[in-house]
Design an enzyme around this catalytic site. Sequence first.
Site, mmCIF file in Angstrom:
data_model
loop_
_atom_site.group_PDB
_atom_site.id
_atom_site.type_symbol
_atom_site.label_atom_id
_atom_site.label_comp_id
_atom_site.label_asym_id
_atom_site.label_seq_id
_atom_site.Cartn_x
_atom_site.Cartn_y
_atom_site.Cartn_z
ATOM 1 N N THR A 29 0.835 -1.371 0.321
ATOM 2 C CA THR A 29 0.326 -0.072 0.347
ATOM 3 C C THR A 29 0.680 1.142 -0.270
ATOM 4 O O THR A 29 1.987 1.577 0.465
ATOM 5 C CB THR A 29 -1.079 0.637 1.087
ATOM 6 N N GLY A 30 0.123 2.111 -0.496
ATOM 7 C CA GLY A 30 1.055 3.823 -0.973
ATOM 8 C C GLY A 30 1.787 3.676 -1.194
ATOM 9 O O GLY A 30 3.052 3.596 -1.203
ATOM 10 N N THR A 45 3.834 4.319 -4.738
ATOM 11 C CA THR A 45 3.737 5.096 -6.197
ATOM 12 C C THR A 45 5.260 5.697 -6.533
ATOM 13 O O THR A 45 6.009 6.278 -7.095
ATOM 14 C CB THR A 45 2.296 5.458 -6.019
ATOM 15 N N GLY A 85 8.097 6.507 -2.416
ATOM 16 C CA GLY A 85 9.393 6.770 -1.565
ATOM 17 C C GLY A 85 9.859 4.999 -1.044
ATOM 18 O O GLY A 85 9.825 4.029 -1.672
ATOM 19 N N ILE A 86 9.831 4.718 0.386
ATOM 20 C CA ILE A 86 9.578 3.316 1.132
ATOM 21 C C ILE A 86 9.103 2.266 0.505
ATOM 22 O O ILE A 86 9.126 1.188 -0.015
ATOM 23 C CB ILE A 86 9.312 3.126 2.525
ATOM 24 N N GLY A 87 7.397 2.570 0.351
ATOM 25 C CA GLY A 87 6.640 1.124 -0.301
ATOM 26 C C GLY A 87 6.926 1.393 -2.008
ATOM 27 O O GLY A 87 7.140 -0.097 -2.415
ATOM 28 N N TYR A 140 0.652 12.038 14.702
ATOM 29 C CA TYR A 140 1.838 10.869 14.277
ATOM 30 C C TYR A 140 2.099 9.584 14.660
ATOM 31 O O TYR A 140 2.416 8.145 15.044
ATOM 32 C CB TYR A 140 2.776 11.700 13.058
#
Length: 264
Positions: A13-14, A16, A18-20, A154
């Site tokens: 998930t997420g 597109t 960075g880390i994902g 957060y």
Amino acid sequence: MNLQLTGKTALVTGSTAGIGYAAALGLLKEGAKVFINGREEKKLEKVVEQIKKDIPSADVEGVVADFSKVEEVDTLIHQIKELDILINNVGIYGDQPFETTPDEVWMHDFEVNVMSGVRLSRHYIPLMKKKNWGRVVFVSSESAINIPDDMILYGVTKTAILALSRGLAKSLRGTNVTVNSVLPGPTWSAGNLRSMKELSEKKGITVEEAALEFVKEKRPESIIQRFAEPEEVANLIVYLASPLSSATTGAALRVDGGIVNTAF
């Protein structure tokens, strides 16, 4: 090292950027089929197209879903019938002064950061149990332990993820389904890159200098004294998603650059 992921199916998930994104690439390079996820269809299509250019053998598909909307989560679940690997990476953050952050922001961020993992795990874990194999990885943060005073919301959501991950692992006692969480430190995600660009423009310094200043001022305990690259975090995620990690479950594994100031 062969991580034995050929033939496995994963959702990140997420993913597109960075880390994902780095985790998705890592899984694809190891032979897994990967569903990547984003909120915008056009952006997702471009990312899938780029991946196929970079990795011609990649078995990759995009699936659109905004995890703040239950109906879109339901649609994703309908599209992806079964998984071997679930990487709960999607998350949002930003400057959130406690006194002025209203209930609706708390609920929205909790929906995305925590309930996305709850809903997907609730659906896919029983299917993993049925075939007696699966991997679930939650991407938490060092902020789950070092709660930042300027992003309390957060930190709260990331701490909740640790509790969720540990509880799910215990509920799967005696199975070959593992659940773990990963705690990155400051990493060159799209959001952090944007923040560092803003800081560099404000102070008239380079992005690299802005990042170094941030680490020294906000995360002085860092041992590596820099932002991590997404791939450095993704390497741990991909290992945890593999059959080779079979004895690791219920763990909160830090890839924080040494920011958390404890040995254990």
